[in-house]
Design an enzyme around this catalytic site. Structure first.
Site, PDB file in Angstrom:
ATOM      1  CB  SER A  85      -0.950   0.012   1.212  1.00 39.45           C
ATOM      2  OG  SER A  85      -0.243  -0.275   2.395  1.00 39.45           O
ATOM      3  CE  LYS A 104      -0.143  -8.188   3.431  1.00 41.78           C
ATOM      4  NZ  LYS A 104      -0.624  -8.318   2.030  1.00 41.78           N
ATOM      5  CD  GLU A 133      -7.591  -5.729   1.611  1.00 38.35           C
ATOM      6  OE1 GLU A 133      -6.455  -6.230   1.661  1.00 38.35           O
ATOM      7  OE2 GLU A 133      -7.827  -4.606   1.119  1.00 38.35           O
TER       8      GLU A 133
HETATM    9  O1  KIV Z   1      -0.520  -3.441   1.612  1.00 40.66           O
HETATM   10  C1  KIV Z   1      -1.192  -3.393   2.655  1.00 40.66           C
HETATM   11  O2  KIV Z   1      -1.192  -2.396   3.391  1.00 40.66           O
HETATM   12  C2  KIV Z   1      -1.992  -4.552   2.999  1.00 40.66           C
HETATM   13  C3  KIV Z   1      -2.921  -4.440   4.165  1.00 40.66           C
HETATM   14  C4  KIV Z   1      -4.061  -3.592   3.821  1.00 40.66           C
HETATM   15  C5  KIV Z   1      -3.329  -5.757   4.692  1.00 40.66           C
HETATM   16  O3  KIV Z   1      -1.918  -5.542   2.353  1.00 40.66           O
END
Ligand code: KIV
Length: 270
Positions: free
Chosen positions: A43, A111, A180
């Site tokens: 993000s 992640k 999400e």
């Molecule tokens: O990129 C991000 O901030 C995310 C979160 C919203 C889980 O994947």
């Protein structure tokens, strides 16, 4: 400092707190507040790099931000979000990209936005010592497939696909799962089904933890999704401080005497 094992043990116990951070000062504040996990999310593409989606974010971008965050973090678990096409195309390259976050930038886990293609990859990464946080439901790297950012898992068939992938990623060794923008009753079902903790964003209160984009949480974002909550108004504070600075320079009020100095012997220097 919580480890991935501590986090897994928190499932069904204390609610897990997770926030994103992309730079050292924000990471320091988030860490000092006692947040369990700091996610260096892709993000960053929207929040800090001025992109319209997360797709242009590169491995180098994430690496630089993970380094800044991990240098400023004493206690929280730092998780690096693997950007679009950095994993899943080729196994060796995926592992190298993810491994770089731990080896060079001090992240403790990565992640992955997940699908059927990340089940075996998760197992391989875990075998090699790279802890994996899985991410299901709305996976923003699929924006072109969805045609936007719609809710996911809204009928039984779609819900079962998410549940099945959740089980498979747990079996592959993922230590936690981000859910999400899915219905809260589906998130509750997945949370009850899994032993690993679920961390929700737009997925209701039954998850073992919650995550938000820090810019949304503190009120810095110009726009934020309906499932986010603003716990502050940093944007307004910044606007007011910047306006005050401009006025002070324009009026001559800044710099004042205390912001400058005169060298008494200046004339003798030359
Ligand atoms: O990129 C991000 O901030 C995310 C979160 C919203 C889980 O994947």
């Amino acid at each position: 400092m919580p480890t991935v094992r501590d986090l897994t043990a928190m499932a069904g116990e204390n609610p897990i707190t997770m926030l994103t951070a992309y730079d050292a000062p924000t990471a320091e504040l988030v860490d000092e507040a006692g947040v369990d996990v700091i996610l260096v999310g892709d993000s960053v593409g929207n929040t800090s790099l001025g992109h319209e989606s997360t797709l242009p974010v590169t491995v180098d971008d994430i690496a630089r931000h993970v380094g800044a965050v991990s240098r400023a973090t004493d206690d929280a678990l730092v998780v690096a979000d693997m950007p679009f096409l950095s994993v899943g195309v080729d196994d060796a390259e995926s592992i190298e990209n993810a491994g770089r976050m731990l080896k060079e930038e001090n992240a403790e886990a990565v992640k992955l936005e997940c699908g059927p293609h990340t089940v075996d990859l998760t197992e391989r990464m875990v075998q090699l010592g790279i802890p994996v946080m899985a991410h299901l439901g709305l996976t923003p790297q699929h924006v072109n497939h969805y045609g936007g950012y719609p809710r996911q898992g809204t009928d039984r068939e779609a819900a079962d696909r998410i549940l099945d992938l959740a089980r498979k990623h747990e079996a592959a060794g993922a230590f936690s799962l981000v859910l999400e923008h899915i219905p809260s009753n589906l998130a509750a079902e997945i949370t009850a089904e899994l032993d690993i903790p679920t961390i929700g964003i737009g997925a209701g209160p039954a998850c073992d933890g919650q995550v938000l984009v820090v810019d949304d949480a503190v009120g810095l974002s110009e726009w934020s999704p309906s499932f986010a909550e603003q716990f502050g108004s940093v944007r307004e504070e910044m606007e007011s401080a910047i306006d005050d600075y401009v006025s002070a320079v324009e009026s001559g009020a800044f710099p004042a005497d205390e912001h400058s100095h005169e060298a008494e012997d200046l004339d003798e220097l030359y």
